[in-house]
Design an enzyme around this catalytic site. Structure first.
Site, PDB file in Angstrom:
ATOM      1  N   LEU A  64       0.816  -1.225   0.000  1.00 47.27           N
ATOM      2  CA  LEU A  64       0.000   0.000   0.000  1.00 47.27           C
ATOM      3  C   LEU A  64       0.845   1.267   0.000  1.00 47.27           C
ATOM      4  O   LEU A  64       0.336   2.356   0.249  1.00 47.27           O
ATOM      5  CB  LEU A  64      -0.946   0.004   1.208  1.00 47.27           C
ATOM      6  N   ASP A  88      -0.418  -5.753   3.153  1.00 41.62           N
ATOM      7  CA  ASP A  88       0.205  -4.682   3.946  1.00 41.62           C
ATOM      8  C   ASP A  88      -0.325  -4.817   5.367  1.00 41.62           C
ATOM      9  O   ASP A  88      -1.173  -5.687   5.643  1.00 41.62           O
ATOM     10  CB  ASP A  88      -0.139  -3.290   3.356  1.00 41.62           C
ATOM     11  N   ILE A  89       0.167  -3.928   6.265  1.00 37.61           N
ATOM     12  CA  ILE A  89      -0.375  -3.916   7.626  1.00 37.61           C
ATOM     13  C   ILE A  89      -1.363  -2.762   7.796  1.00 37.61           C
ATOM     14  O   ILE A  89      -1.890  -2.550   8.866  1.00 37.61           O
ATOM     15  CB  ILE A  89       0.755  -3.796   8.683  1.00 37.61           C
ATOM     16  N   ARG A  90      -1.551  -1.997   6.712  1.00 39.24           N
ATOM     17  CA  ARG A  90      -2.492  -0.877   6.779  1.00 39.24           C
ATOM     18  C   ARG A  90      -3.801  -1.266   6.118  1.00 39.24           C
ATOM     19  O   ARG A  90      -3.881  -2.249   5.403  1.00 39.24           O
ATOM     20  CB  ARG A  90      -1.910   0.335   6.054  1.00 39.24           C
ATOM     21  N   ASP A 106       1.932  -9.025   8.035  1.00 43.97           N
ATOM     22  CA  ASP A 106       3.000  -8.326   8.745  1.00 43.97           C
ATOM     23  C   ASP A 106       4.267  -9.148   8.543  1.00 43.97           C
ATOM     24  O   ASP A 106       4.344 -10.305   8.977  1.00 43.97           O
ATOM     25  CB  ASP A 106       2.637  -8.251  10.238  1.00 43.97           C
ATOM     26  N   TYR A 195      18.642   2.850   6.423  1.00 40.64           N
ATOM     27  CA  TYR A 195      17.975   2.393   5.189  1.00 40.64           C
ATOM     28  C   TYR A 195      19.005   1.801   4.222  1.00 40.64           C
ATOM     29  O   TYR A 195      18.856   0.685   3.726  1.00 40.64           O
ATOM     30  CB  TYR A 195      17.260   3.592   4.560  1.00 40.64           C
ATOM     31  N   LYS A 199      19.658  -2.076   3.044  1.00 37.53           N
ATOM     32  CA  LYS A 199      19.523  -2.476   1.633  1.00 37.53           C
ATOM     33  C   LYS A 199      20.790  -3.168   1.132  1.00 37.53           C
ATOM     34  O   LYS A 199      20.706  -4.107   0.341  1.00 37.53           O
ATOM     35  CB  LYS A 199      19.186  -1.258   0.765  1.00 37.53           C
TER      36      LYS A 199
END
Ligand SMILES: NC(=O)C1=CN([C@@H]2O[C@H](COP(=O)(O)OP(=O)(O)OC[C@H]3O[C@@H](n4cnc5c(N)ncnc54)[C@H](O)[C@@H]3O)[C@@H](O)[C@H]2O)C=CC1
Ligand SMILES: CC(=O)[C@H](N)C(=O)O
Length: 373
Positions: A64, A88-90, A106, A195, A199
């Site tokens: 999302l 997603d978690i949303r 999740d 970040y 990566k």
């Protein structure tokens, strides 16, 4: 509003113009137990019949955010709506929820993720969940958990279930000691953000699992991505999306980077096209498992000048955010993507003028619709 009227006109004028190939030897298996949790049994995608040899069964994690909904749309066109599950978690917006299968996932919940993969017979996984550069610096423990622990879960499940796995990396995987103009695929990578560190870790772990366990891991280092119909999730390159919205809304834009900060950027359609192409590339074409991809490179000043062709009244001021500026100053200015172009025929469609025309064409017509309602 004169700005919007001009936009539509100007935009329309300018617009005219599998195979794994690697025998799996050993797979890292965690303590495996029977998972009691079930995916909702009335989910429509369980009843779908399809030929597994025709199409992959796809799961997108973190779907999302800025990129996932567009990816789902592209993959559904190619593989069929019900073969692509967004997660997603949303909570999804109505239009997303009703456009195809959506599920809560999740990535920090290993058992739940494994159950989703098994119950839905997933064969390809696009792992988009992440905390981006700016929000990652604001919450390092969470970024470490999502970007590193979450990745470990995904890698183990992908290896265990023989999935083809795509994990995006970023220009942020390079740092101040990397060559910056241009940055090749293989060079020093000492990023200074959580970040970037996460990566580089993802690139190395994915490649390690490929060589050690035969995991079909594929990774592209994306530039900053610009999109009209989705909002960026807290990165350093977000200014390049915001300028379009502010130009239309108020004719004023305050930029948090210095006017001469050059970064590689890409329009979302190119990014998603590359993602599908590298996933469909025959394994024998890939001489590497992590590739840079590039389209254009510009500064805020360059972008503002191009935007002012549509909104001449646009006023741009600069109020430098020291954290974001330090991040941008450590990132590549130009990306060398010659290996992707050679190995699997990567070619971008959008340079800066086409990008700006397309953004205004999209946002301009959107604003007119909003005004009319
Ligand atoms: N948008 C860009 O400019 C670029 C993006 N990328 C990479 O592409 C991927 C997608 O990027 P965006 O869509 O822009 O990111 P985004 O920040 O917009 O979305 C990330 C999504 O991850 C989800 N998420 C967070 N914690 C989670 C958890 N525990 N479990 C499951 N999902 C969780 C969030 O809810 C969010 O929807 C990321 O891996 C990002 O690093 C790489 C370079 C550039
Ligand atoms: C380039 C990226 O990875 C992202 N957009 C960010 O700015 O953090």
């Amino acid at each position: 509003m004169p700005i919007i009227r001009n936009l539509g006109r100007a935009a329309s004028q300018l617009l005219q113009s599998s195979g794994c190939g690697c025998g799996v030897s050993l797979v890292p298996v965690r303590a495996i137990g029977v998972s009691p949790r079930q995916v909702a049994s009335d989910a429509s995608f369980h009843s779908v019949t399809f030929s597994e040899s025709d199409h992959p069964r796809v799961l997108i994690t973190g779907g999302l955010g800025q990129l996932g909904v567009g990816l789902a749309k592209l993959l559904r066109k190619r593989f069929g709506k019900n073969n692509v599950i967004l997660s997603d978690i949303r909570k999804p917006a109505d239009n997303v929820f009703y456009s195809g299968p959506f599920i809560f996932a999740d990535i920090l919940d290993y058992k739940n993720l494994r159950e989703i993969v098994v119950n839905n017979r997933i064969t390809w996984l696009f792992h988009y969940s992440a905390l981006l550069s700016a929000v990652g610096e604001a919450n390092v423990p969470l970024a470490r958990a999502v970007n590193i622990t979450g990745l470990h879960n995904v890698l183990d499940i992908a290896a265990e279930h023989n999935l083809r796995l795509f994990v995006p990396s970023t220009i942020g995987a390079f740092g101040p000691t990397s060559p910056r103009d241009p940055t090749p695929d293989l060079c020093i990578q000492r990023p200074r953000t959580i970040y970037g560190v996460s990566k580089v870790h993802a690139e190395l772990m994915g490649e390690y699992y490929h060589y050690r366990y035969g995991l079909d891991f594929r990774c592209l280092r994306y530039p900053g991505i610009i999109s009209a119909d989705s909002q960026p999730g807290g990165g350093t390159t977000d200014y390049a999306v915001q300028i379009f919205h502010d130009a239309i809304k108020s004719g004023k834009f305050k930029c948090y980077l210095r006017p001469d900060t050059r970064l590689p950027m890409m329009y979302i359609d190119d990014c998603l096209k590359a993602t599908l192409e590298v996933m469909e590339a025959p394994a024998e074409a890939l001489t590497m498992r992590t590739y840079n991809i590039n389209a254009m490179s510009f500064t805020p000043e360059d972008l503002a000048q191009e935007v002012q062709k549509y909104v001449p009244e646009l006023q741009v001021t600069y109020n430098v955010d020291q954290v974001k500026q330090a991040i941008a100053d450590s990132w590549p200015m130009n990306f060398d993507d010659s290996n992707a172009r050679r190995d699997w025929g990567w070619k971008h469609d959008y340079d800066l003028p086409e990008l700006v025309t397309t953004m205004f064409s999209y946002l301009g017509s959107d604003s007119r619709i909003a005004q009319a309602n």
